[in-house]
Design a protein around this motif. Sequence first.
Motif, mmCIF file in Angstrom:
data_model
loop_
_atom_site.group_PDB
_atom_site.id
_atom_site.type_symbol
_atom_site.label_atom_id
_atom_site.label_comp_id
_atom_site.label_asym_id
_atom_site.label_seq_id
_atom_site.Cartn_x
_atom_site.Cartn_y
_atom_site.Cartn_z
ATOM 1 N N SER A 131 17.558 -4.303 -26.280
ATOM 2 C CA SER A 131 17.860 -5.493 -25.493
ATOM 3 C C SER A 131 18.723 -6.479 -26.281
ATOM 4 N N ILE A 190 15.648 -13.064 -19.320
ATOM 5 C CA ILE A 190 15.955 -11.635 -19.359
ATOM 6 C C ILE A 190 16.771 -11.314 -18.112
ATOM 7 N N GLU A 212 18.574 -5.647 -17.295
ATOM 8 C CA GLU A 212 17.797 -5.023 -18.362
ATOM 9 C C GLU A 212 16.442 -4.526 -17.883
#
Length: 139
Positions: free
Chosen positions: A46, A10, A14
């Motif tokens: 996302s 990730i 984000e």
Amino acid sequence: MSDPSPAVPIPETELVERFVRATGPGGQNVNKVATAVELRFDVAGSPSLPEPVRARLLAKRDRRITDDGVLVISAQRFRTQDRNRQDARERLAAFIASGWRAPTPRIATRPTRGSKERRLGAKRERGTIKRTRAKTEWD
């Protein structure tokens, strides 16, 4: 054997972190230092998550997910900001890993004749017990 839930990288862009004051006892230090971490991750928007994983995570009835599909994790178990930050990220990773694996579909089965007879027999016995408790005319 391969891992069914590979680590999804990730990007930092984000994640939204906010540092707030922790609640509860802690003496004078708790009023001065913002050690609690509030981590926000937009599950619905996302681009890092594959579509099936996103759908499974949003389908969960988790109270940490807002109506907009944003996951909010608050961590304040530890006294230091770094440790709370690490704890929040570990909990985010565990949440994403839980949605990675598709649930196995349930195969519909029918009850056996023996199980039906046992169930009905137990119901009959219970009915006779209740019938014996009923008031009679001479009571």
